[in-house]
Enzyme design. Structure first.
Site, PDB file in Angstrom:
ATOM      1  CD  GLU B 128      13.825   5.964  -2.417  1.00  0.00           C
ATOM      2  OE1 GLU B 128      12.590   5.852  -2.604  1.00  0.00           O
ATOM      3  OE2 GLU B 128      14.655   5.138  -2.820  1.00  0.00           O
ATOM      4  CB  THR B 180      11.990  -2.115   0.714  1.00  0.00           C
ATOM      5  OG1 THR B 180      11.706  -1.979  -0.675  1.00  0.00           O
ATOM      6  CG2 THR B 180      13.390  -1.580   0.961  1.00  0.00           C
TER       7      THR B 180
END
Lengths: 306, 306
Positions: B128, B180
């Site tokens: 991530e 994001t």
């Protein structure tokens, strides 16, 4: 028709749950007596020496009862209310909430329970508004529901009772004055999103810990990065109390409501008593008068006597 | 030794639980195959056409596996990894998390499960970090644990699995791009304490609703006053989708992760399918390409095949 009841002390916020969580205690409590009368009048008598106002419209119990009567069909009734306040005003243990909540609990019982608990919270909140200027429910709700309560919303009112495992609660009330309004004014209006995320992670952890009877999770979640850093400064030796109590085995704890009382949760009575001794030692040493309580979470029973 | 697995899509945030809650889905999922090899190497092959990097140090699965290998005693092993990505990157459905989590789940299984689930989350978070620059776990954790997960803390890592009642999940993925990083940059650094209190009250309500299987409480708690007001502006017709889905019987829902996918929870399959139709009608009418999914919450079983 008369009724006697114990209106319990409560702990609002529960560390991370500022304005939304509360917990009912078996001690201390106010002793109240309510009598149903056949005239539209509310008469308040205080047996204690706190010089609280006894005019119904200036008294938290009076205001709460008036809200209840306004919603009741029969307009020709009233109450004689006698209060022996044993929860010191300004302690952070929900003293005003106890009077307001106890009054509407007793009245509802005398009238044959026409109102839901949530409706009673709504009435009693008028007492809180009189006492602090804010319609908050985090002391009222646990006082009326017992146990641990979540106030998901105050408008519309949405109260959720949370099961919690058995716990002991040790409290120290150092005899200093903190006004709720001052304790509110000291808080920042804006907080960082980062800290807010930390806080709601702990709120979620604490609620899960209660519902799953997970003491370790409760312990890890009893952290407050938002309110405690400000309010703890108003309470002498707060950090030391917290540190030593946790070292003595407390699951965790913090400021009760807006203080100055400090509470600690723990699993067993021996630890709870040891923690009380830790608290006593600290405040004795620094020469501040105090009370301590070792008690448990009050269940949702309402202790009525005839 | 080889293993095949389905690495599931996930919904992070769950409306009010920004950065702390996540949920695992039965669909969509990536298909992955891992082979344990006797050399310290990670070989990545992508069967899909998303042009993702295949150099191990640039690939989320590769980075996650390297973190796992760094913690493993035997330094002379490695993996061949084949990924058929069916969760579109940039959908808001945890596409990168699925690769990272799937890789470490498969590796752990091949090695005889030397690592805890929490340790696996820690390894996969490096994926991530590569994908988004942040070590967040709200997609990784549900992908590894299944069900609904609470990330109480990322440092130290503290993940709590939450039981939730059976629910259907309807998803629409409008084919627009939201990065994001952009979805993070749009958020304010500071929020009002008042809104924060509203948010953590809803977080507490949602968690309680899950744990007590209280659909009504889940529904009332699915409100986001912090993130949605900003991010929803990036998703065309978001408000209309939400409004019409709730009118069609959804318990509630919102942006999946940082979007653009929108999800809705509901109690039964017929409603879930009706909601998919509502979503289809809206995006067909305005001429934006989309995918919809009607699925359920993935339990904590790991679907391995030989």
């Amino acid at each position: 028709m008369k009724i006697k009841l114990k209106a319990c002390a409560t702990i609002a916020n529960l560390v991370c749950g500022f304005d939304i969580l509360g917990l009912a205690l078996n001690a201390p409590y106010d002793e109240m007596e309510l009598e149903l009368i056949n005239e539209p009048k509310i008469n308040i008598t205080h047996l204690d020496n706190f010089n609280l106002p006894t005019k119904a419209e200036d008294n938290v119990a009076g205001v709460a009862l008036q809200a209840l009567l306004n919603a009741y069909e029969n307009k020709n009734i009233g109450f004689n209310v006698t209060i022996n306040k044993l929860i010191k005003p300004g302690s952070g243990l929900g003293s005003s909430a106890a009077s307001a909540a106890g009054a509407v609990l007793g009245a509802n019982q005398l009238l044959g329970n026409p109102f839901t608990k949530q409706a009673l919270v709504g009435f009693a909140m008028y007492g809180e508004a009189l006492a602090s200027g804010a319609m908050h429910a985090d002391n009222i709700a646990p006082c009326i529901y017992g146990g641990v309560t979540l106030i998901r919303s105050t408008s519309p009112l949405d109260i959720v009772q949370l099961n919690a495992p058995p716990m002991y609660v040790t409290i120290v009330h150092p005899q200093i004055e903190i006004k709720t309004s001052e304790a509110r004014a000291i808080l920042p209006k804006e907080i960082s999103l980062k800290n807010a995320v930390t806080q709601w992670a702990n709120v979620a952890g604490l609620v899960t810990g209660f519902l799953q009877s997970d003491y370790e999770l409760i312990s890890r979640s009893l952290e407050d990065v938002i309110v405690e850093p400000y309010r703890s400064k108003l309470i002498p030796w707060f950090d030391e109390v917290k540190l030593q109590c946790k070292a003595a085995g407390a699951l965790g704890g913090g400021i009760s409501g807006s203080g100055p009382a400090i509470f600690m949760l723990c699993k067993d009575e021996i630890t709870a008593k040891n923690i009380a001794q830790v608290m006593k030692d600290i405040y004795t040493k620094i020469g501040i008068d105090f009370n301590t309580y070792v008690t448990t979470i009050k269940s949702d029973e309402i202790f009525f006597s005839k």
